[in-house]
Design a protein around this motif. Structure first.
Motif, PDB file in Angstrom:
ATOM      1  N   ILE A 138      -6.755  -2.415  -9.964  1.00  0.00           N
ATOM      2  CA  ILE A 138      -7.423  -2.449  -8.663  1.00  0.00           C
ATOM      3  C   ILE A 138      -7.803  -1.038  -8.214  1.00  0.00           C
ATOM      4  N   PRO A 139      -9.059  -0.813  -7.843  1.00  0.00           N
ATOM      5  CA  PRO A 139      -9.464   0.465  -7.237  1.00  0.00           C
ATOM      6  C   PRO A 139      -9.105   0.463  -5.742  1.00  0.00           C
ATOM      7  N   TRP A 140      -8.088   1.226  -5.373  1.00  0.00           N
ATOM      8  CA  TRP A 140      -7.599   1.271  -3.995  1.00  0.00           C
ATOM      9  C   TRP A 140      -8.220   2.444  -3.235  1.00  0.00           C
ATOM     10  N   ARG A 141      -8.311   2.299  -1.946  1.00  0.00           N
ATOM     11  CA  ARG A 141      -8.633   3.408  -1.044  1.00  0.00           C
ATOM     12  C   ARG A 141      -7.566   3.473   0.036  1.00  0.00           C
ATOM     13  N   GLY A 142      -7.128   4.689   0.366  1.00  0.00           N
ATOM     14  CA  GLY A 142      -6.119   4.820   1.409  1.00  0.00           C
ATOM     15  C   GLY A 142      -5.702   6.254   1.610  1.00  0.00           C
ATOM     16  N   VAL A 143      -4.519   6.428   2.164  1.00  0.00           N
ATOM     17  CA  VAL A 143      -3.932   7.755   2.373  1.00  0.00           C
ATOM     18  C   VAL A 143      -2.544   7.747   1.760  1.00  0.00           C
ATOM     19  N   ARG A 144      -2.045   8.926   1.413  1.00  0.00           N
ATOM     20  CA  ARG A 144      -0.686   9.013   0.879  1.00  0.00           C
ATOM     21  C   ARG A 144       0.308   8.661   1.986  1.00  0.00           C
ATOM     22  N   LEU A 145       1.270   7.837   1.630  1.00  0.00           N
ATOM     23  CA  LEU A 145       2.289   7.457   2.607  1.00  0.00           C
ATOM     24  C   LEU A 145       3.022   8.679   3.124  1.00  0.00           C
ATOM     25  N   ARG A 146       3.272   9.650   2.258  1.00  0.00           N
ATOM     26  CA  ARG A 146       4.051  10.818   2.672  1.00  0.00           C
ATOM     27  C   ARG A 146       3.375  11.571   3.820  1.00  0.00           C
ATOM     28  N   LEU A 200      -0.700   4.184   1.420  1.00  0.00           N
ATOM     29  CA  LEU A 200      -1.010   3.187   2.438  1.00  0.00           C
ATOM     30  C   LEU A 200      -2.484   2.873   2.256  1.00  0.00           C
ATOM     31  N   ALA A 201      -2.771   1.679   1.799  1.00  0.00           N
ATOM     32  CA  ALA A 201      -4.147   1.327   1.436  1.00  0.00           C
ATOM     33  C   ALA A 201      -4.872   0.672   2.601  1.00  0.00           C
ATOM     34  N   THR A 202      -6.150   1.039   2.731  1.00  0.00           N
ATOM     35  CA  THR A 202      -7.029   0.432   3.733  1.00  0.00           C
ATOM     36  C   THR A 202      -8.213  -0.273   3.090  1.00  0.00           C
ATOM     37  N   GLY A 203      -8.360  -0.151   1.747  1.00  0.00           N
ATOM     38  CA  GLY A 203      -9.525  -0.761   1.121  1.00  0.00           C
ATOM     39  C   GLY A 203      -9.364  -0.931  -0.370  1.00  0.00           C
ATOM     40  N   ALA A 215      -5.135  -6.821   5.001  1.00  0.00           N
ATOM     41  CA  ALA A 215      -5.827  -6.070   6.044  1.00  0.00           C
ATOM     42  C   ALA A 215      -4.940  -5.952   7.288  1.00  0.00           C
ATOM     43  N   PRO A 216      -5.076  -4.819   7.990  1.00  0.00           N
ATOM     44  CA  PRO A 216      -5.925  -3.677   7.651  1.00  0.00           C
ATOM     45  C   PRO A 216      -5.181  -2.558   6.924  1.00  0.00           C
ATOM     46  N   LEU A 217      -3.866  -2.752   6.669  1.00  0.00           N
ATOM     47  CA  LEU A 217      -3.043  -1.669   6.137  1.00  0.00           C
ATOM     48  C   LEU A 217      -1.922  -2.262   5.291  1.00  0.00           C
ATOM     49  N   ARG A 218      -1.838  -1.825   4.040  1.00  0.00           N
ATOM     50  CA  ARG A 218      -0.776  -2.316   3.163  1.00  0.00           C
ATOM     51  C   ARG A 218      -0.231  -1.191   2.308  1.00  0.00           C
ATOM     52  N   LEU A 219       0.958  -1.415   1.782  1.00  0.00           N
ATOM     53  CA  LEU A 219       1.594  -0.464   0.893  1.00  0.00           C
ATOM     54  C   LEU A 219       1.137  -0.717  -0.542  1.00  0.00           C
ATOM     55  N   VAL A 220       1.002   0.354  -1.331  1.00  0.00           N
ATOM     56  CA  VAL A 220       0.736   0.251  -2.761  1.00  0.00           C
ATOM     57  C   VAL A 220       1.711   1.173  -3.488  1.00  0.00           C
ATOM     58  N   VAL A 221       2.582   0.577  -4.302  1.00  0.00           N
ATOM     59  CA  VAL A 221       3.565   1.327  -5.084  1.00  0.00           C
ATOM     60  C   VAL A 221       3.395   0.889  -6.532  1.00  0.00           C
ATOM     61  N   PRO A 222       2.553   1.561  -7.320  1.00  0.00           N
ATOM     62  CA  PRO A 222       2.065   0.989  -8.571  1.00  0.00           C
ATOM     63  C   PRO A 222       3.099   0.829  -9.680  1.00  0.00           C
ATOM     64  N   TRP A 223       4.243   1.505  -9.608  1.00  0.00           N
ATOM     65  CA  TRP A 223       5.228   1.373 -10.675  1.00  0.00           C
ATOM     66  C   TRP A 223       6.232   0.248 -10.385  1.00  0.00           C
ATOM     67  N   LYS A 224       6.071  -0.434  -9.260  1.00  0.00           N
ATOM     68  CA  LYS A 224       6.966  -1.521  -8.879  1.00  0.00           C
ATOM     69  C   LYS A 224       6.227  -2.859  -8.917  1.00  0.00           C
ATOM     70  N   TYR A 225       6.995  -3.940  -8.977  1.00  0.00           N
ATOM     71  CA  TYR A 225       6.382  -5.260  -8.936  1.00  0.00           C
ATOM     72  C   TYR A 225       5.669  -5.453  -7.603  1.00  0.00           C
ATOM     73  N   GLY A 226       4.647  -6.300  -7.629  1.00  0.00           N
ATOM     74  CA  GLY A 226       3.745  -6.420  -6.496  1.00  0.00           C
ATOM     75  C   GLY A 226       4.383  -6.823  -5.187  1.00  0.00           C
ATOM     76  N   PHE A 227       5.516  -7.546  -5.226  1.00  0.00           N
ATOM     77  CA  PHE A 227       6.100  -7.994  -3.958  1.00  0.00           C
ATOM     78  C   PHE A 227       6.611  -6.840  -3.103  1.00  0.00           C
ATOM     79  N   LYS A 228       6.779  -5.650  -3.703  1.00  0.00           N
ATOM     80  CA  LYS A 228       7.198  -4.489  -2.915  1.00  0.00           C
ATOM     81  C   LYS A 228       6.093  -3.986  -1.994  1.00  0.00           C
ATOM     82  N   SER A 229       4.850  -4.304  -2.331  1.00  0.00           N
ATOM     83  CA  SER A 229       3.714  -3.734  -1.590  1.00  0.00           C
ATOM     84  C   SER A 229       3.413  -4.576  -0.353  1.00  0.00           C
ATOM     85  N   VAL A 230       4.212  -4.373   0.678  1.00  0.00           N
ATOM     86  CA  VAL A 230       4.145  -5.138   1.916  1.00  0.00           C
ATOM     87  C   VAL A 230       2.758  -5.013   2.551  1.00  0.00           C
TER      88      VAL A 230
END
Length: 309
Positions: A138-146, A200-203, A215-230
């Motif tokens: 998936i091509p994500w757009r967002g900002v770094r959570l940190r 933190l993905a917005t797109g 939408a409009p804001l979700r977590l993306v943690v690519p080395w973890k299983y998808g259920f972590k990405s609230v």
């Protein structure tokens, strides 16, 4: 629209190097042109409010946009893969605000545009591996959570970050049924949250997230299983104690806190050694940490990853 004036030595990318959105849709041309690093001017209203450089990190051929937006897990709208696209039409993602609190010196409730304002916007193409043994790119757009967390000034007692999904059963029909303990809660250790890969993905695909994708804001943690990405996050809380995430509360013998992709640790009901990429018939080998071991394995050195699954 984001407009930046070029200055000599500033390192801006020339307009001739900008990757058009159309190239995302024409995937063969996109791969052929390399697109390893490029800047994109986004049509998104949210993206226009967030200044900063934007780049694309191409890993593999992206999964088609239609598949990404019609086959996914978002139990707030139903437990079947097509339910989020089918039943999320009444959900209202804007206006949106996020509470940031807990063990920090600068807590508050921020409108989404204020939460994101001033942070570098990035585009990165990540693999997404579901615990059910299917995967996407998936091509994500967002900002770094940190970057968002640093503004809140977490104090020395902050050891974990807990994130919570919105609770709106009137708009989210899945929440009208006790299939899970609502609202959905997830968490990360602080070093995981501050890792450069965590977004933190917005797109996706250069467009704003659709309702079914968080939408409009979700977590993306690519080395973890998808259920972590609230998804559809309304609260970010710094805690001393490890948060009890929703699936761990629901079935602790099947879902742990860390949820790192590990082909050597099977789910109690199926193997995790192989996966099926959406759009492919063949199964491929699952990679440790979903292929991101070089960037993240150091955080788990010395840990028993069969115990801390």
């Amino acid at each position: 629209m984001l407009i930046r004036k070029r200055r000599v030595g500033e390192g801006d990318i020339l307009s001739s190097e900008i990757t058009p959105y159309e190239l995302y849709l024409d995937r063969r041309r996109f791969i052929a042109q390399g697109a390893a690093v490029g800047a994109v001017v986004l049509p998104s209203t949210l993206a226009g409010r967030v200044p900063g450089a934007l780049y694309t990190q191409q890993v593999e051929e992206p999964t088609p946009y239609e598949d990404i937006t019609t086959y996914n897990n978002f139990y707030e709208f139903g437990s079947q893969k097509g339910d989020p696209a089918r039943y999320s039409g009444d959900f209202k993602p804007l206006p949106w605000s996020v509470v940031v609190d807990g063990e920090c010196d600068n807590p508050g409730t921020l409108a989404l545009e204020d939460l994101l304002q001033g942070h570098e916007v990035v585009e990165r193409t990540y693999r997404l591996r579901c615990v059910e043994a299917w995967s996407m790119v998936i091509p994500w757009r967002g900002v770094r959570l940190r970057d968002v967390l640093l503004r809140a000034q977490p104090n020395s007692d902050a050891r974990f970050v807990e994130m919570t999904t919105v609770l709106r059963p009137s708009e989210m029909p899945g929440q009208r049924h006790p299939m899970l303990p609502w609202p959905y809660v997830e968490g990360l250790r602080m070093d995981e949250a501050f890792n450069d890969l965590t977004l933190l993905a917005t797109g996706i695909y250069g467009k704003d997230l659709l309702n079914q994708n968080g939408a409009p804001l979700r977590l993306v943690v690519p080395w973890k299983y998808g259920f972590k990405s609230v998804k559809s996050i309304v609260r970010i809380r710094f805690t001393r104690e490890m948060p009890l995430n929703t699936w761990q509360e629901m079935a602790p013998h099947e879902y742990g806190f860390y949820a790192n992709v590990n082909p050597d640790v099977d789910h109690p009901r199926w193997s995790q050694a192989r996966e099926r990429r959406i759009g492919e018939f063949r199964r491929r080998m699952t990679l440790a940490f979903n292929g991101y071991a070089e960037q993240v394995a150091h955080m788990y050195r010395g840990m028993d990853l069969t115990r801390w699954y």
